[in-house]
Every structure is written in C-alpha cells, then in structure tokens.
Design a protein around this motif. Structure first.
Motif, PDB file in Angstrom:
ATOM      1  N   CYS A 902      -2.875 -21.392  11.271  1.00 60.34           N
ATOM      2  CA  CYS A 902      -4.224 -21.159  10.755  1.00 60.34           C
ATOM      3  C   CYS A 902      -5.146 -22.336  11.086  1.00 60.34           C
ATOM      4  O   CYS A 902      -6.298 -22.154  11.485  1.00 60.34           O
ATOM      5  N   VAL A 903      -4.638 -23.566  10.915  1.00 58.53           N
ATOM      6  CA  VAL A 903      -5.441 -24.753  11.221  1.00 58.53           C
ATOM      7  C   VAL A 903      -5.757 -24.813  12.708  1.00 58.53           C
ATOM      8  O   VAL A 903      -6.899 -25.088  13.112  1.00 58.53           O
ATOM      9  N   ALA A 904      -4.781 -24.530  13.560  1.00 56.71           N
ATOM     10  CA  ALA A 904      -5.009 -24.577  15.009  1.00 56.71           C
ATOM     11  C   ALA A 904      -5.976 -23.492  15.455  1.00 56.71           C
ATOM     12  O   ALA A 904      -6.720 -23.675  16.431  1.00 56.71           O
ATOM     13  N   GLN A 905      -5.991 -22.373  14.762  1.00 56.27           N
ATOM     14  CA  GLN A 905      -6.866 -21.262  15.153  1.00 56.27           C
ATOM     15  C   GLN A 905      -8.333 -21.552  14.843  1.00 56.27           C
ATOM     16  O   GLN A 905      -9.212 -21.306  15.673  1.00 56.27           O
ATOM     17  N   ASP A 906      -8.604 -22.080  13.658  1.00 57.39           N
ATOM     18  CA  ASP A 906      -9.995 -22.211  13.214  1.00 57.39           C
ATOM     19  C   ASP A 906     -10.481 -23.650  13.099  1.00 57.39           C
ATOM     20  O   ASP A 906     -11.682 -23.865  12.920  1.00 57.39           O
ATOM     21  N   HIS A 907      -9.575 -24.621  13.154  1.00 54.11           N
ATOM     22  CA  HIS A 907      -9.976 -26.008  12.928  1.00 54.11           C
ATOM     23  C   HIS A 907      -9.368 -26.916  13.996  1.00 54.11           C
ATOM     24  O   HIS A 907      -8.910 -28.021  13.688  1.00 54.11           O
ATOM     25  N   MET A 908      -9.419 -26.462  15.230  1.00 54.10           N
ATOM     26  CA  MET A 908      -8.842 -27.248  16.321  1.00 54.10           C
ATOM     27  C   MET A 908      -9.585 -28.561  16.521  1.00 54.10           C
ATOM     28  O   MET A 908      -8.994 -29.572  16.910  1.00 54.10           O
ATOM     29  N   ASN A 909     -10.877 -28.572  16.233  1.00 56.60           N
ATOM     30  CA  ASN A 909     -11.637 -29.814  16.351  1.00 56.60           C
ATOM     31  C   ASN A 909     -11.101 -30.882  15.409  1.00 56.60           C
ATOM     32  O   ASN A 909     -11.107 -32.075  15.734  1.00 56.60           O
ATOM     33  N   PHE A 910     -10.639 -30.449  14.227  1.00 57.08           N
ATOM     34  CA  PHE A 910     -10.043 -31.417  13.310  1.00 57.08           C
ATOM     35  C   PHE A 910      -8.756 -31.993  13.899  1.00 57.08           C
ATOM     36  O   PHE A 910      -8.535 -33.208  13.847  1.00 57.08           O
ATOM     37  N   LEU A 911      -7.894 -31.141  14.440  1.00 56.08           N
ATOM     38  CA  LEU A 911      -6.653 -31.637  15.049  1.00 56.08           C
ATOM     39  C   LEU A 911      -6.955 -32.589  16.197  1.00 56.08           C
ATOM     40  O   LEU A 911      -6.261 -33.586  16.386  1.00 56.08           O
ATOM     41  N   ALA A 912      -8.000 -32.272  16.962  1.00 56.37           N
ATOM     42  CA  ALA A 912      -8.357 -33.129  18.101  1.00 56.37           C
ATOM     43  C   ALA A 912      -8.869 -34.487  17.648  1.00 56.37           C
ATOM     44  O   ALA A 912      -8.803 -35.469  18.400  1.00 56.37           O
ATOM     45  N   SER A 913      -9.378 -34.566  16.409  1.00 53.50           N
ATOM     46  CA  SER A 913      -9.927 -35.828  15.919  1.00 53.50           C
ATOM     47  C   SER A 913      -8.870 -36.744  15.305  1.00 53.50           C
ATOM     48  O   SER A 913      -9.173 -37.873  14.932  1.00 53.50           O
ATOM     49  N   LEU A 914      -7.638 -36.269  15.214  1.00 56.79           N
ATOM     50  CA  LEU A 914      -6.584 -37.068  14.591  1.00 56.79           C
ATOM     51  C   LEU A 914      -6.191 -38.248  15.466  1.00 56.79           C
ATOM     52  O   LEU A 914      -6.393 -38.247  16.693  1.00 56.79           O
ATOM     53  N   ASP A 915      -5.599 -39.265  14.814  1.00 56.62           N
ATOM     54  CA  ASP A 915      -5.051 -40.383  15.580  1.00 56.62           C
ATOM     55  C   ASP A 915      -3.984 -39.864  16.541  1.00 56.62           C
ATOM     56  O   ASP A 915      -3.305 -38.859  16.253  1.00 56.62           O
TER      57      ASP A 915
END
Length: 1117
Positions: A902-915
């Motif tokens: 669910c996170v990868a589907q709709d919030h990929m920008n958040f994952l990309a911003s991780l360390d």
C-alpha cells in the motif's frame, strides 16, 4: 599417540553427553562435540573415529556428523570423496554386524542420504549411486545378521527417498520430486519384489523361523518395514499425511500390476499375519491396509471383483480366527483394514462378493463386541469401525445391485451397542476413577457425527431406543432430586452423566437429518426427542441456583446447535412435524417461540455459568450464530428476551461483563457485543436515541474511567481498576464497531466516540504501552475503526471526518510505536510483548491508507504532520525488527507485506525520501520475502510449523502477492526515473529524492539482481502459485538489469545437457519476443503471455528422463 588420545577424549565426551546426570557436564560435552562437528577436518576425524573407537556413542557421533556434512549445501565434498564414504560405510557394516541397533540405523541413514543427494551424479558416464540392489545383495547372501542389515539399508533408503528431510529443505522441492520419481521408476518395484520373495521364503521356512528366535524375528521386522515403506511411497508427489488416512488411495504404478493380479502378494501378507507373533503381525496388517487401498483403475472391473473377493475372504478368515486381535496393535490395524473396505470399494461391489453375508455378520459382531468394550479399546480404533458403518449407510441410496446389503439388520444393533455402552461407561468411570470419555470433546464430536449417519438407518428403531433409555434416566433423575433426602454425589453424578450422553446423542440424531431425504415420520420422531430434552432442561435450570452439571449444560448447547442447523433458518419447511409435536407437548407453535427458548437459555447460562469458560464460549458462539441469519435475526429482535439483553447489558445481569482480570472472559465480551450489535442494527435505522440508549452502560464506564485517568499522576489513582476497565471497554467497543457495517450505524458510533472518548483510549496507551493486555484490545479497536468494511466509511463532501479519523489513528500508532521502541523484552517473549502490537499497528495503518476515505495530499498542503509522523513511525518500527523475525512470525509478515504494498503504491515519494540505509533495508525485506516463496525457506518453516501441529497454507501466497506488487511499484518508479535521467534534461536544481533513490540502486545493483534471479528461478523451477503476480515485476527487473539477465540466461543454458541447450536458448528468445523497452500495460500483458509459454516449456523439459542438472544451482553465477 595423539590421535588415540583424541579418540579417547571424544569417547569420554560422548559418554558424558548421553549418560551423565550432571547438566553442566552434559552442556560442556555438547558444546565441545558441536565444535568437533563444525571443524574443518571433521571428515577425516570421523573416519578415524569409526575405525578406532570402541564406544557405540562415539560411533554414533561419527555417523551423525558425516550425515550432517554430506547434507549441507555449503559443504563442498567431491564426488570421489562421497563415493569413498559410501563404500567405506558398506564395508564397515559387512565387518561389524554386532554393532548396536542405533549405530546401524545411523550408518544406514548416512548411506541413504549420500545415495539420494548423489542420485544424478555421474562418473565415467555411469550413475555411481544407483546400484543399491547390488550393494544390498552382498549382505543378503551372508548370515542372518548380514541379511538384516542389507534389508535395513534398502528400507532406510526407501524412506529417505520418500520424505522431505531437512537436507531437502536446503534444496529445491522440484529436485526432491525428480529424484523420488527416478527412484520409483527404476528401483522401487525391484526392491518390493525382492522383499516379497524374501518374505515368501521365510513363510516357507516358518518352522525354522520359530526355532532361531530373535535374529530371524529382527530380519522379519526389517522385511515388513521395507514392504510397508514401498507400499506407502508417495508415488505421485501428493505428500499425503496421516490426518487424511481414511481417504488415502495408494497410487500404485501400472507396471506393478503383475504383483497384484495373481493375488499371491495379497495372500502372502494374510499368511504372514497368521504365522507371525503379535509383535510382528501388526506390520503385516499395515501392509494389507495399503494393498486394500490400491487405486481402482489398476484393475479392470472383473479383476477388481476377484481382488475384492480375495480381500473379503481374508478379512473373514481373520474374524473367524480372532485370537490375534487380542493384541492392541493388531486390533487397531485390523480396524483400519475394515475401514478401507468401504473407502476404496463401493457397497454395490461388496454385496456381490459371494461371502458378503457371512462377512458382514462377522464384522457386525466384531463391531458390537468392540463397542461394548469401548473403555478398553483405543478411540482411534473405534473411529475406523464407525467410519466403516457410516460410509456403508451413506451409500445405501445409491446401491443398484439387487443383492441385499443387510444393513437394516445390523446397523440398529451397532447403534444400540454404542448408545448402551456409553451409558454403562458412566458408572464405571465415576466409581473406578478412570478417564471419562466425555472429557475429550473432539473425539466425542467425531464419533457422534458418525453415529448420526449410522442411526438414520432404521431411524424408528434408533428413536425408540433413545426414548426408552432417556425416559428411564430422566425419571430416575427427577425422583432423585425431588426426594427429601439429597442424593449422594456419586449417584447424582452417574445420573447426570447418563443424561449428558443421551442429550449429546439426541443432538447427533437430529443433526443426521439430510435435506434431500426428508421424511415426515422422521421429523415427528425428532419432535419426540426434542420435547424430552427441553423438558429435562426446564428441570435442571430450576436447580441452577443450588447446583448444576457443566457437562450436561455443554450437551444442551451441542443439542441446540444441531437443532439450529436443521430446523431453524430460511430453508426450513414451516409445516415440519417437529414443530407440530413441540406445539402439542410444550406449546411451542413456531420457530419464533423456539427461538425464545434459545435466548432464555443463553441468558440463563450467561447469568449462572459466567465463570465456566467452556459453557460461556459455547453459549456465546450459539448467540453469535443466531445473530447472523437473515430471517431468524428479525424474529429474534421481536422477542422480549432479546430486548432485555439490548437494554440491560451490564455486569449486574451478566456477571462476565463486570470488572475482572480474567483475559478469557474479556475476550468473550467481543463476541457478545458483536452479536448485540447485529441485533441492534436490525431496527436501528437512523434512530440515534435508540443507539445512545444502548450505549448508556458503556458511556457511564468510559466517563468513570476518564475521571480515574485524570488523577493518573496522583497518589489517589486506582491503577488496576482503571486498566481492566479500559481493557473490557475496548473489547466491547470493538465488537460493536465490527457489527456496524453500514454507513449510518458506523457514523453514529464514530460521532459517539470522537472526540468525546477517544482521548481516554489514547491516554490509556500512553500509560500502559508496555502491557499487551491493554494495548492489544485498544489497538485492535482502532484497527477496526479504520476498516472500510462494506464501504461504511463514506463521508459527505463537506465532512472532515475521514481526515480526523486518520489523524486519530496516526496519533494512536505514534503514541504506541514511539514508546514500545524503548522497551527491551526477552527473546522468548518478543512476539507477545512487542511484535504483536507492532503487527496490529501495521494492520491499522494499512486499513487507513487503503480505505479510500482520505485525500492524503491535504496533509502536506496544509502542513499537517499526521501522515509524515505515522509513516516515519512505521519505518522506525520496521527497522527495529530483524529481517529473520519478519518471516519467523506469520501474522507479522502478512501485515507487513500488505502494508508495504500500500505504501509503495500511493506513497512512493516517501520511500524515495528515506535514508539510503532505510531504503536498502526495505528492498532487502522484499528480497527475503521473495526468497520465502522458494522451497528452501518454506520447507524449513513447514517442517518447523508442522512440529507445532499446523501449517499456515495461505502464508506463502499472501507474502507472494505483497512482495510482487510492492516490487512492481518500486521497479516501475525506478524505471520511470531511469528513463527521465537518460533523456538528459539539463537540471540546475539540487539532487531530488527521485535521483537519490536511483543513485542508491545504482550503487547497490546486487539487490535488484538477486531479486531478478530469485523471481526467475521461482517461475522456472518451483511450484509458482502466483505466476501472474510474478510476471509484473519481472519485466521491470529485466529492463533495469539487461546485462545481468543475459548472464543468467547463459548460465542456465550452459548448465543444460548439450542436446537441450538449443531449445533452452530458443525459449529465452521467445520470452522477450515482441517485448518493447517500456512498462506500458500492453507490453506487460504481452510479457505475461510469453512467460506462461516459457514456463510451460521449461516444465515439460524438466519432466524428461535425461535431465540431470541441479536446478537449484542454475541461477547462481
């Protein structure tokens, strides 16, 4: 000299390990011996230990160490070394026939393991490990001891080939099946024929057998075990377990037909049973059970009739000479054999056997005698006997043969024997203090299900028997309790025990009614039985204030459940004669009045049996089942009793709702309120006053605990009272919100709880975050609040409730998550004290993110940190969990992977911003999840879970779907950024998150490459259950790693036999045929179609007889 000292030291350590009573000494010895097993030169040292050691324990150590060495996939032992070890073991056994039995067994296991793992190894164009019969023949030509060892080698090898051992868990399941299939096709039949020949020879020399004693009996034991291993071989790879024993069919290969067509094999094992002593004859019966289960298609109709005739005659002969059945093992195996008569043959075929009439009479007598002695007979054996009669009675409507089946003569006697034996057993168990069969409810339930079918044959006789016995017992009980002088506890317990059995049996009899074969007379008989149970219940309920019988109450609930299934519901004929009889005797004219009896009993039980978990559980289960039916629930809400429950659900009327610290009682509250919630919803509509009236008791409790929590920082704070009140309320509210599956009812609940009472729950988690008794029910309540079940969370356009609900969920997860991270718990308590709460948080966040009731762009637009806070909390919680724990705990892995998707589907920008370290950790977790789909990991876990008694069958598919979908979203995102980067658009801005995550992947290409290899290996060589899901990320992985994919392709082709390399190369070419360098839907669908054809071609190739490649090693390069 040093070598001799080392051997003496190892022998001493072995003695300490196996014989010492000092735990510290044993622990030190074990530690040293483990170091010996893991030492680099352990191979040479084991051989020296076998040659020079005199201790059996030291020989056992050497054999087990060698077995572990050859089983390890990481241990590189050359082909010549393995040949030498195998030859050495064989020569060692030839010269040392007096070894202890456990040493011989361990050496045989080593021989079998080397043979299996090297089955496809070739030296000088010869399969060097396949001469097993020749190896064994060396022993078979020697003394009795040598012959016994030779047979044992074949027996252990056959067993090893048939089972998935831990050594196979490190390899591909496909390879295991391929080895087993090759062994089956090339060796197994010859081994079985050799075994039968040796057994026949032993029978012919039976006089010598008796004279020579133990040695000959040891040989016969190994021969019978070998025969049994051959007959129980998994011929078609179904991995049948013993739990499905009664449904097992032995899939004998067609080329085995000669062994069964002349019937000498069948007669051989009957002769063995009659000839051998009881210690061995049970194994002969075990073999007969397998032979009786041979697949029907092995024979023509005429051949099957002849085979069945001989089988029935053999059974008849055993029954005519039953002296051997006094042995417990023989008795049990014979019961299994009887059950197989019907599970593998039709009643229409049995009645055509010439001796059927005599045989069925003997079987009936055997069954009746067994049932009369049930206290001395194992319940498992009785199960097979009842199974035989159950299946025969169930087949009666389908018999077309004109010959009489005679079941109407014998089944009433079988039913009578069971019923009377159960009643008679009560006095024996109570007076002698033996184990009461009623204590094992699972066995009682199983037997009564079988009896329910048996008793329906000649049902009038069954009912007459039950009525007669029930009237006698009920009259005696009534007289006993109404006497002025109280009965003795023993007499009362006997009478209550007999009535308990009869109530259970009546429930089973009613449950045996089948809808497609209704009979008004039978319904009338059911009415007679029901009236008697209800009359007895009135009597016992009137005495509950004085005393009660827990088992009898459990019997009532079982009876109610059976009656509900048959006579309550939408499909029941309203003119059923059962209601006519109830009307005549008890004045219960219709279903509604009977339901009122149900509810009154439920209320009575909740009042008087609130401290009995078994009664409370069954009572609430019955209430829950009644609240589900569409028509019945509408009748229920009109009852005064139900309205009483809806208006008075307090501890005063239902003691289990009071303040207590019994965790099980608290769990029951959720079930209770779920049922009440369903009943309330029937007429609730938009009536808010009715809802608030219902919530008054809970409102009062929450306000009270709110006042307590307000004093949390003072000395006056009553901590325990506040804590357990919160736990009870959270479970109550979860039950209600689970039942409220409509928009209107949900909004009533939401407006009630927020913002008035949700802060109380938030405060409770802040105070008791370390106590799962509090956090688990509160977190589950919030997870349920976030569930958009049946689209109940549809807020108005102008309503902020969706955002407010998400903010509350975010706050709850952060409150718990940030605090639980600081708590250290023992490894053994890691899941209940920490990981379970984290798993529920993952479930709650997934429900909130995927509920489609929040526009998440609003949060960043207006500077609300609720979304960022909860996502960062998720990452912190994830990083606190070792990767191994993600897969070790099934519930945690399920919630994690569906949330990550669910996170990868709709919030990929958040994952990309991780360390980078965090993003790499998430990628690694996906890689671990994909590895879990391969048989290497799942076989380990299934072996581990199997020891616990369960295997979560849906785990691998759920993890597969989550991993593949997540990987697809990430790969698609990376491919898009990679495409934009290659367009070389000039940039003057600092590096964005998108570019940073692409850089991370470019710096660590091995992660995506490993996932590409894993997915491709699963698709090509494993049991791929989610082929479509696997195909979606695979194309993106190939496009991002084209050079590495080329290397994989060349490795796979190079590892194929020369004659198949061209075909494999062509299949890889066709896989990418017509595929463009993009991830558009049309291109993906084309790749999925190509992959389906590719996988089919690979599977067909692997079935070929000449494929010798180790498929588990293909993908390494």
């Amino acid at each position: 000299m040093a070598v001799d000292q080392e051997i003496q030291q190892l022998e001493l350590l072995c003695k300490h390990l196996y014989e010492s009573s000092d735990p510290i000494q044993r622990q030190e010895a074990e530690k040293t011996l483990v170091e010996f097993q893991n030492s680099p030169d352990s191979l040479v040292r084991c051989q020296l230990l076998l040659e020079r050691a005199t201790s059996s324990y030291a020989q056992l150590l050497a054999a087990t160490t060698l077995t572990k060495l050859v089983s390890r996939p990481t241990q590189i032992i050359s082909l010549q070394q393995r040949i030498q070890i195998r030859n050495y073991i064989l020569s060692y056994l030839v010269t040392r026939v007096k070894l202890d039995a456990y040493v011989i067994q361990s050496l045989a296991t080593l021989f079998a393991r080397i043979t299996k793992l090297g089955w496809f190894d070739m030296d000088k164009e010869e399969f060097v490990f396949r001469n097993v019969i020749n190896d064994a023949s060396t022993f078979l030509q020697g003394s009795v001891e040598h012959c016994t060892i030779g047979v044992q080698l074949l027996s252990v090898l056959t067993s090893e080939m048939n089972q998935v051992s831990e050594a196979d868990a490190n390899r591909s399941l496909t390879k295991h099946r391929k080895i087993a299939s090759s062994f089956r096709d090339q060796q197994l039949f010859e081994i079985f024929r050799l075994c039968c020949t040796l057994l026949k020879s032993a029978i012919d020399n039976s006089k010598t057998l008796v004279l020579e004693g133990e040695l000959q009996q040891a040989l016969m034991s190994q021969l019978l075990r070998l025969a049994h291993n051959c007959l129980t071989f998994d011929f078609i790879g179904t991995s049948t377990d013993e739990s499905s024993d009664d449904l097992c069919t032995v899939q004998i290969p067609t080329n085995w037909r000669p062994a069964f067509l002349d019937f000498t094999t069948l007669q051989l094992f009957f002769d063995l049973y009659h000839t051998l002593p009881p210690s061995l004859s049970s194994m002969a019966l075990s073999c007969l059970v397998q032979i009786a289960s041979v697949r029907r298609s092995l024979f023509s109709n005429a051949e099957r009739a002849k085979f069945l005739t001989q089988l029935v005659n053999g059974v008849k002969h055993i029954l005519q000479n039953p002296h051997g059945l006094s042995d417990t093992n023989n008795y049990h195996e014979f019961c299994r054999l009887l059950a197989r008569l019907k599970s593998n043959y039709q009643l229409g075929e049995l009645v055509l056997v010439e001796t059927y009439a005599d045989t069925i009479a003997l079987i009936a007598k055997f069954t009746i005698d067994s049932l009369r002695q049930m206290l001395q007979v194992a319940p498992n054996s009785v199960h097979y006997l009842l199974s035989l009669w159950q299946r025969m009675v169930a087949s009666v409507p389908y018999v077309k043969a004109t010959e009489p089946h005679m079941l109407e003569t014998y089944t009433p006697e079988v039913t009578r024997a069971y019923v009377t034996s159960r009643i008679d057993s009560v006095a024996v168990c109570i007076r002698e203090g033996t184990e009461d069969p009623l204590e094992d409810t699972s066995i009682v339930t199983q037997q009564l299900e079988q009896l329910s079918v048996i008793g329906r044959c000649e049902y009038q006789k069954t009912c007459s028997l039950i009525v007669q016995l029930f009237d006698q017992a009920a009259q005696s009980y009534q007289e006993m309790v109404q006497r002025r002088t109280p009965p003795t506890p023993v007499d009362l317990a006997i009478q209550e025990g007999q009535l308990t059995w009869l109530v259970y049996i009546i429930g089973a009899a009613i449950g045996g009614r089948v809808s497609f074969n209704t009979n008004e007379e039978h319904d009338s008989m059911d009415g007679e039985l029901v009236c008697r149970v209800l009359q007895l219940m009135q009597l016992t309920d009137s005495r509950l204030s004085q005393s009660g019988c827990e088992r009898l109450e459990s019997g009532y609930l079982s009876f109610f459940e059976q009656f509900r299934k048959i006579y309550v519901g939408d499909q029941v004929q309203k003119a059923s004669k059962v209601y006519r009889r109830l009307s005549e005797v008890l004045g219960l004219t219709d279903e509604t009045m009977v339901l009122s009896v149900f509810i009154r009993k439920i209320i009575t039980n909740l009042k008087y049996w609130s401290r009995c978990e078994q009664i409370l559980s069954k009572t609430l289960t019955l209430l829950n089942d009644l609240s589900v039916g569409y028509n019945s629930v509408r009748k229920l809400v009109k009852l005064d009793e139900v309205q009483f429950m809806l208006n008075n659900h307090t501890g005063e009327h239902f003691p289990f709702l009071g303040l207590n610290q019994n965790v099980n009682d608290l769990r029951f509250r959720t079930v209770f309120y779920t049922a009440l919630g369903r009943l309330l919803m029937v007429d609730l509509g938009e009536d808010e006053d009715k809802f608030h009236t219902f919530m008054v008791p809970l409102t009062s409790q929450l306000e009270s605990v709110g006042q307590l929590l307000a004093n949390a920082e003072t000395a006056m704070f009553r901590s325990e009272e506040a804590k357990w009140t919160i736990v009870g309320i959270a479970r109550d509210l979860r039950g209600i919100v689970f039942a409220f599956n409509t928009r209107t009812s949900y909004m009533m609940f939401y407006d009630w709880i927020y913002p008035a009472y949700s802060p109380i729950l938030q405060r409770a988690v802040e105070l008791w975050y370390h106590d799962p008794h509090v956090t688990t029910p509160v977190l589950k309540l919030f997870a349920e609040l976030c569930q958009n079940r049946s689209q109940r969370l549809q807020f108005d356009v102008c309503s902020p409730n969706g955002i407010l609900l998400f903010r509350e969920a975010s706050k709850m997860m952060c409150n718990y998550g940030n605090r639980i991270l600081a708590v250290d718990v023992p490894k053994t308590q890691l899941y209940p004290l920490k990981l379970k709460g984290i798993s529920i948080c993952f479930l709650m966040l997934k429900a909130a993110l995927c509920g489609n009731y929040v526009n998440f762009g609003v949060f960043r637009l207006y500077g609300d940190e609720a979304l960022d806070n909860v996502l960062n909390c998720f990452v912190k919680l994830l990083l606190s969990i070792p990767l191994s724990d993600l897969m070790d705990f099934p519930k945690l892995s399920q919630t994690y992977y569906v949330l990550l998707e669910c996170v990868a589907q709709d919030h990929m920008n958040f994952l990309a911003s991780l360390d980078p370290s965090m993003f790499l950790y998430i990628l690694q977790s996906i890689s671990e999840g994909l590895a879990a789909l391969g048989n290497t990991y799942m076989l380990h876990k299934m072996i581990e879970w199997g020891k616990l008694g369960f295997v979560p069958k849906s785990l691998d598919t759920m993890v597969c779907a989550g991993c593949c979908a997540t990987l697809d979203h990430i790969v698609t995102y990376l491919f898009k950024q990679w495409t934009l980067k290659n367009k070389k658009i000039p940039r003057v801005m600092p590096m964005t998150n998108n570019e940073r995550v692409l850089q991370i992947v470019e710096q660590h290409p091995e992660i995506l490459q490993q996932m590409l290899a894993t997915v491709l290996n699963i698709v090509m060589f494993e049991d791929c259950r989610n082929q479509w899901s696997m195909s979606r990320p695979l194309l993106g992985l190939i496009l991002l790693n084209e050079e590495y994919f080329g290397q994989l392709r060349e490795t796979v082709i190079r590892n194929q036999p020369v004659e198949k390399q061209a075909s494999m190369a062509a299949w890889f070419e066709s896989l990418m045929d017509g595929i463009e360098r993009n991830l558009l839907t049309k291109n993906r669908d084309r790749f999925t179609q190509n992959l389906t054809v590719f996988r089919r071609d690979i599977n067909e190739s692997l079935k070929g007889p000449n494929t010798t490649v180790n498929v588990s090693d293909m993908m390494t390069c």
